[in-house]
Design an enzyme around this catalytic site. Sequence first.
Site, PDB file in Angstrom:
ATOM      1  N   GLY A  81       8.884  -0.109   1.406  1.00 35.44           N
ATOM      2  CA  GLY A  81       9.478  -1.435   1.574  1.00 35.44           C
ATOM      3  C   GLY A  81      10.894  -1.502   1.021  1.00 35.44           C
ATOM      4  O   GLY A  81      11.241  -0.798   0.076  1.00 35.44           O
ATOM      5  N   ARG A 145       7.196   4.039   6.339  1.00 35.64           N
ATOM      6  CA  ARG A 145       6.056   4.251   5.450  1.00 35.64           C
ATOM      7  C   ARG A 145       5.242   5.499   5.809  1.00 35.64           C
ATOM      8  O   ARG A 145       4.115   5.656   5.348  1.00 35.64           O
ATOM      9  CB  ARG A 145       5.135   3.029   5.478  1.00 35.64           C
ATOM     10  CG  ARG A 145       5.724   1.785   4.825  1.00 35.64           C
ATOM     11  CD  ARG A 145       4.645   0.796   4.442  1.00 35.64           C
ATOM     12  NE  ARG A 145       5.195  -0.430   3.893  1.00 35.64           N
ATOM     13  CZ  ARG A 145       5.551  -0.587   2.611  1.00 35.64           C
ATOM     14  NH1 ARG A 145       5.391   0.410   1.780  1.00 35.64           N
ATOM     15  NH2 ARG A 145       6.042  -1.727   2.187  1.00 35.64           N
ATOM     16  N   ASP A 176       3.534   5.439  -4.305  1.00 32.91           N
ATOM     17  CA  ASP A 176       2.956   6.307  -3.272  1.00 32.91           C
ATOM     18  C   ASP A 176       3.990   7.321  -2.757  1.00 32.91           C
ATOM     19  O   ASP A 176       3.677   8.500  -2.573  1.00 32.91           O
ATOM     20  CB  ASP A 176       2.443   5.466  -2.091  1.00 32.91           C
ATOM     21  CG  ASP A 176       1.163   4.720  -2.448  1.00 32.91           C
ATOM     22  OD1 ASP A 176       0.369   5.234  -3.265  1.00 32.91           O
ATOM     23  OD2 ASP A 176       0.949   3.614  -1.915  1.00 32.91           O
ATOM     24  N   LYS A 202      11.780   3.087  -6.908  1.00 34.55           N
ATOM     25  CA  LYS A 202      12.111   1.886  -6.142  1.00 34.55           C
ATOM     26  C   LYS A 202      10.880   1.025  -5.927  1.00 34.55           C
ATOM     27  O   LYS A 202       9.817   1.556  -5.652  1.00 34.55           O
ATOM     28  CB  LYS A 202      12.644   2.322  -4.771  1.00 34.55           C
ATOM     29  CG  LYS A 202      12.844   1.234  -3.789  1.00 34.55           C
ATOM     30  CD  LYS A 202      12.111   1.478  -2.466  1.00 34.55           C
ATOM     31  CE  LYS A 202      10.609   1.348  -2.555  1.00 34.55           C
ATOM     32  NZ  LYS A 202       9.906   1.306  -1.274  1.00 34.55           N
ATOM     33  N   THR A 203      10.944  -0.242  -6.060  1.00 33.45           N
ATOM     34  CA  THR A 203      10.002  -1.219  -5.522  1.00 33.45           C
ATOM     35  C   THR A 203      10.211  -2.554  -6.213  1.00 33.45           C
ATOM     36  O   THR A 203      10.321  -2.615  -7.447  1.00 33.45           O
ATOM     37  CB  THR A 203       8.504  -0.823  -5.615  1.00 33.45           C
ATOM     38  OG1 THR A 203       7.733  -1.918  -5.121  1.00 33.45           O
ATOM     39  CG2 THR A 203       7.999  -0.464  -6.997  1.00 33.45           C
ATOM     40  N   ASP A 205       8.067  -4.626  -6.527  1.00 34.20           N
ATOM     41  CA  ASP A 205       6.808  -4.983  -7.185  1.00 34.20           C
ATOM     42  C   ASP A 205       6.837  -4.752  -8.695  1.00 34.20           C
ATOM     43  O   ASP A 205       6.023  -5.309  -9.424  1.00 34.20           O
ATOM     44  CB  ASP A 205       5.646  -4.162  -6.590  1.00 34.20           C
ATOM     45  CG  ASP A 205       5.507  -4.379  -5.101  1.00 34.20           C
ATOM     46  OD1 ASP A 205       6.133  -5.323  -4.582  1.00 34.20           O
ATOM     47  OD2 ASP A 205       4.784  -3.603  -4.448  1.00 34.20           O
ATOM     48  N   MET A 250       5.260 -12.052  -3.274  1.00 37.26           N
ATOM     49  CA  MET A 250       5.039 -10.625  -3.036  1.00 37.26           C
ATOM     50  C   MET A 250       4.850  -9.874  -4.347  1.00 37.26           C
ATOM     51  O   MET A 250       5.128 -10.415  -5.412  1.00 37.26           O
ATOM     52  CB  MET A 250       6.225 -10.047  -2.302  1.00 37.26           C
ATOM     53  CG  MET A 250       5.849  -9.415  -1.012  1.00 37.26           C
ATOM     54  SD  MET A 250       7.249  -8.631  -0.230  1.00 37.26           S
ATOM     55  CE  MET A 250       6.642  -8.666   1.456  1.00 37.26           C
TER      56      MET A 250
HETATM   57  P1  FBP Z   1       6.894  -0.772  -1.660  1.00 39.53           P
HETATM   58  O1  FBP Z   1       5.723  -0.615  -2.565  1.00 39.53           O
HETATM   59  O2  FBP Z   1       6.992   0.246  -0.615  1.00 39.53           O
HETATM   60  O3  FBP Z   1       8.178  -0.910  -2.439  1.00 39.53           O
HETATM   61  O4  FBP Z   1       6.732  -2.157  -0.885  1.00 39.53           O
HETATM   62  C1  FBP Z   1       6.613  -3.339  -1.561  1.00 39.53           C
HETATM   63  C2  FBP Z   1       6.242  -4.504  -0.683  1.00 39.53           C
HETATM   64  O5  FBP Z   1       7.359  -5.353  -0.552  1.00 39.53           O
HETATM   65  C3  FBP Z   1       5.034  -5.233  -1.234  1.00 39.53           C
HETATM   66  O6  FBP Z   1       5.404  -6.186  -2.195  1.00 39.53           O
HETATM   67  C4  FBP Z   1       4.427  -5.815   0.003  1.00 39.53           C
HETATM   68  O7  FBP Z   1       3.047  -6.025  -0.146  1.00 39.53           O
HETATM   69  C5  FBP Z   1       4.680  -4.764   1.033  1.00 39.53           C
HETATM   70  O8  FBP Z   1       5.855  -4.102   0.632  1.00 39.53           O
HETATM   71  C6  FBP Z   1       4.867  -5.315   2.418  1.00 39.53           C
HETATM   72  O9  FBP Z   1       4.957  -4.257   3.307  1.00 39.53           O
HETATM   73  P2  FBP Z   1       5.659  -4.295   4.721  1.00 39.53           P
HETATM   74  O10 FBP Z   1       7.126  -4.226   4.486  1.00 39.53           O
HETATM   75  O11 FBP Z   1       5.178  -3.040   5.357  1.00 39.53           O
HETATM   76  O12 FBP Z   1       5.254  -5.547   5.410  1.00 39.53           O
END
Ligand code: FBP
Length: 553
Positions: A81, A145, A176, A202-203, A205, A250
């Site tokens: 993400g 992803r 991951d 990175k994230t 979250d 999120m």
């Molecule tokens: P990452 O763990 O890859 O950084 O993604 C975080 C995130 O933004 C989460 O908070 C959310 O649940 C998910 O990606 C949403 O995924 P997508 O972009 O595939 O809809």
Amino acid sequence: MEISVLQELRYAYRPKLPASLSQDIAGIGVEYGEPTESISDHEALRGLFKHTYGKPIVTFNRGRNPGIGHKLKAGVILSGGQAPGGHNVIAGLFDGLKKGNPESVLYGFLGGPSGLIGNKAVEITASMMDGYRNTGGFDMIGSGRTKIETPEQFASSLETATKLGLSAVVIIGGDDSNTNAALLAEYFLDRGSPIQVIGCPKTIDGDLKNELIEISFGFDTAVKTYSELIGNIERDANSAKKYWHFIKLMGRSASHIALECALQTRPNICLISEEVEAKKLSLKQIVDSLCDSIARRAANKENFGVVLIPEGLVEFIPEMKTLIEELNDIMAANEGEFAKVEKESFREIVAWLARKLSGPSESLFLSLPEEIAKQLLADRDPHGNVQVSRIETEKLLIGMVEKELEKRAAAGSYRGKFSALGHFFGYEGRCAFPSNFDADYCYSLGFSAFVLTAAGLTGYLSSVRNLSAPAEQWIAGGVPLTMMMNMEHRHGSQKPVIRKALVDLEGEPFKVFAQNRDAWALTTGYRYPGAIQYFGPPEIADITTATLRLEHR
Ligand code: FBP
């Protein structure tokens, strides 16, 4: 393309670096610590990572680094993400490479890890780079992803990197993606290839952290963006005095984003998934406690309020967690059959599942609104995670609260008006212009990734610590990826993975929240943080999160 004034001004922003990296480049020395161990499952992980397990932590200091001037070719991948600051990681890496040797080359793999597997890459030039400095988004080279998991995918990744003559691949990703980086580093060595693999945390979250990785990049900007929006909604709620706003935030499994936003905005209620799990709260108990707060405020004639809901809540409610785990295993083990059933009507899916779910899970599944049940069955991501961003928990809770309040009204225990609006803040924060903190942090992470590369290291995560101090005092270096790993049940079997950092209920951020939440629930004491400031005095432009400040207190 016409650009905004802010974008133009951000191009000119010069990110701050830690003192150890801003000095003369040949004077960046590398200090090695003691060998390390994984979090747990030492034997299993030592066996799986024969070449990369247990490396020492490294720190950059003043010293001599003759290797830093070698001509290098590196490839960079944005994985997963979006998170504000990704372009600055690339900028830090690019500038480091070019400072080390102007003939060094950086390739950007297009569309995430699939770019490495399928050899889709562009050479990053200075003019291309200059069009993305200090900007949000991952649009420079795109992200994806795809998980590198089959033997063929590993082999093609090595083939691509070898064909391009790379000395290193830098993977910018979450837990991951960095697990994948660790596996790739091991695979390359196992196949006799010297190509190094370096990760960057990175994230948005905020769940890729530990003693040595204080926060993943993007969290700072995302929580500031959401806090601004929540503050605006709070002010609207307090002006109109007629709505309860249920805001899902999120953050995937961890509640770091919700907790930080609560500390910034002081909403009436903020659910913390980790606490729900620790207290084993059922859906009914959560709904009851929401209704208790709503009723107490109604008794004060305050028929409005703000509730923050972490995105991953449903995974932490024990009965829902069991249901999701059962669904995950059924879906992983019956992919073909499930795909056939998916084409049929929802009733048929339910009938098919009913035969496979345990009794309690079956009745819970059947009791859920059809939309929510469908969302629970949406495809898992390539790493096997439920896509919690697609589950409308805010709507589920609003519906259940409405029903419970109706019951209470009929029984005479609640007299108030309940009108609720649902929101979901997630994508709004992932590509914002990085805050000064994220711009500086990301640039430093990219630059550190370059120094790790120049030092010939592999299987490391770029790390920059001491983040609550001014940037000059940050400590740059690298942490071996295997040090953050354990074995977990995924896709129906035990897999090596980087452990997610969930909210620590003994940690300062949660404690401060817990001390204040009763007062916030009853009285209207909202706090309005306003928009991210990119210019101005450091106490407003360089300020970081309450989470980081409290964790360092
Ligand atoms: P990452 O763990 O890859 O950084 O993604 C975080 C995130 O933004 C989460 O908070 C959310 O649940 C998910 O990606 C949403 O995924 P997508 O972009 O595939 O809809």
